[in-house]
Scaffold this motif. Structure first.
Motif, PDB file in Angstrom:
ATOM      1  N   ASP A   1      -4.101  -3.830   2.733  1.00  0.00           N
ATOM      2  CA  ASP A   1      -3.097  -3.546   1.706  1.00  0.00           C
ATOM      3  C   ASP A   1      -2.291  -4.790   1.369  1.00  0.00           C
TER       4      ASP A   1
ATOM      5  N   TYR B   1       2.827  -8.041   2.617  1.00  0.00           N
ATOM      6  CA  TYR B   1       3.329  -6.827   3.277  1.00  0.00           C
ATOM      7  C   TYR B   1       4.622  -6.340   2.618  1.00  0.00           C
TER       8      TYR B   1
ATOM      9  N   HIS C   1       2.872   6.920   6.052  1.00  0.00           N
ATOM     10  CA  HIS C   1       1.443   6.621   5.968  1.00  0.00           C
ATOM     11  C   HIS C   1       1.267   5.112   6.146  1.00  0.00           C
TER      12      HIS C   1
ATOM     13  N   THR D   1       4.007  -0.939  -2.188  1.00  0.00           N
ATOM     14  CA  THR D   1       3.608   0.179  -1.336  1.00  0.00           C
ATOM     15  C   THR D   1       2.809   1.181  -2.148  1.00  0.00           C
ATOM     16  N   LYS D   2       1.676   1.622  -1.628  1.00  0.00           N
ATOM     17  CA  LYS D   2       0.817   2.547  -2.368  1.00  0.00           C
ATOM     18  C   LYS D   2       0.903   3.979  -1.867  1.00  0.00           C
TER      19      LYS D   2
ATOM     20  N   GLU E   1       0.316   1.275   6.281  1.00  0.00           N
ATOM     21  CA  GLU E   1      -0.486   0.344   5.490  1.00  0.00           C
ATOM     22  C   GLU E   1      -0.620  -0.937   6.301  1.00  0.00           C
TER      23      GLU E   1
ATOM     24  N   ASN F   1       4.870  -2.095   9.580  1.00  0.00           N
ATOM     25  CA  ASN F   1       5.606  -1.103   8.789  1.00  0.00           C
ATOM     26  C   ASN F   1       7.052  -0.918   9.247  1.00  0.00           C
TER      27      ASN F   1
END
Length: 378
Positions: A325, A142, A319, A313-314, A321, A284
């Motif tokens: 992820d 994470y 947004h 982080t993508k 994740e 998050n």
């Protein structure tokens, strides 16, 4: 065109929770191509499942020995390069051992083995090979956990003096009180799961996380485990006191009979200048506590985060994740290792992390059975 890493998978077929997590995670950064494996011990079900996920049956094998033998006949450029082991615990060691001996890289579900001795044997084999071995302690992927790790390492919260980790689930509660259901649950069977259920399954996540974010090693522990019934051989709940030193202490609380809980994993680390808190069900958000300012909430994707957290982080800020992820970041770390581009410490959990996890499990059980005494992790 990018040359993708050829991936094989053992286990994870049918409606397996962890199977779909690994398959999706491996695809996220476009590093891997799933080319074959053994998804089910029943060969017909194995082929059927491969068809369901759009995989040719040419490299779907009846067992892992056949897979290894047949893959070794292929040119190295076509051969599976890394194999993910997603089976019940008792199969981890024989599969990983055979794969390592035949020069396959390994990604293994936790716990790495069913005993510390087996884990040591894998370490011995791996030391003689130039291979990558990862253990999927998923939550270390994470972004905000990696931010926590970097903040602690930079000294923002000062010298660590207290750690508190909790991992509560409730899924075993309706099972443990029903003898027939208990007999059908492999995690409650020592021959399939090892010497521990709760501590081996989720307590080891907490232990690995503790050492991951603090970059320190636990030296001693004292455990009090709960088996609920005298005829139940596997712990389903436990509280474990840990010591890094005489002045740095903490607690790991793990339960799979916490009625109504889903996946309540929380991490709190306190230093003499501040504290950091994180909750897996709200991954998050990272909470930064201090004595002189209001609580600050840090989130993924922002420039105030470390380079390691930002790399993990993508998506842009706002947004969410999640677990897919997080696992994808571990697969990405393995790919970067195989491609020789690792930059940050802790991009994926290593064989040594798996070894430490097995030592923790055995020492937790030893402490409880010896009358809740302090034991040393050596």
């Amino acid at each position: 065109m990018k040359n993708k890493i050829k991936l094989g998978i053992l286990g994870g077929g049918g409606d397996s929770l962890i199977g779909i997590v690994h398959r999706i995670a491996s695809s996220m950064h476009d590093n891997y191509q799933l080319v074959g494996g053994v998804f089910n011990p029943d060969y017909n079900e194995n082929i059927k499942f491969a068809q369901e996920i759009g995989l040719s049956s040419d490299r779907v094998y009846k067992d892992y020995e056949s897979m290894i033998n047949e893959e070794l006949k292929l040119d190295k450029s076509e051969r599976i390069q890394v194999v993910s082991i997603l089976t019940p615990n008792f199969l981890h060691y024989p599969m990983a051992k055979k794969l390592l001996e035949n020069d396959f890289n390994v990604i293994c579900e936790k716990p790495m083995t069913t005993s510390y001795k087996e884990a040591q044997d894998l370490e011995r084999i791996c030391e003689t090979k130039n291979l990558t071995f990862a253990v999927t302690y998923t939550y270390t992927g994470y972004p905000m956990i990696r931010q926590m790790k970097e903040m602690i390492n930079s000294g923002i919260i000062g010298d660590i003096q207290r750690a508190d980790l909790q991992y509560y689930q409730g899924w075993i509660n309706p099972i443990i009180h029903d003898n027939s259901k208990r007999a059908e649950t492999w995690r409650l069977q020592p021959d399939k799961s090892g010497i521990s259920c709760c501590i081996g399954d989720i307590g080891t996540h907490a232990f690995d996380m503790l050492e991951y974010v603090t970059n320190m090693r636990v030296k001693e522990l004292l455990s009090d485990l709960n088996y609920v019934y005298d005829d139940n051989k596997m712990d389903v709940d436990g509280t474990i006191l840990v010591r890094f030193s005489d002045k740095i202490k903490g607690v790991i609380r793990a339960s799979q009979i916490a009625t109504g809980e889903e996946n309540n994993f929380t991490v709190a680390i306190y230093g003499n200048k501040g504290g950091l808190k994180w909750e897996q069900e709200n991954p998050n958000f990272l909470y930064y506590l201090s004595e002189h300012e209001p609580v600050k909430v840090l989130k993924p994707g922002h420039d105030y985060n470390s380079k390691f957290a930002k790399m993990s982080t993508k998506l842009p800020p706002g947004h969410p994740e999640g677990m897919f992820d997080s696992m994808a970041n571990i697969y990405h770390g393995v790919a970067r290792q195989l491609n020789g581009v690792n930059k940050f410490k802790g991009e994926y959990p290593t064989l040594n992390d798996g070894l430490r996890g097995m030592l923790f499990i055995e020492k937790a059980v030893e402490s409880h059975k010896s009358g809740n005494k302090w034991v040393t992790l050596t």
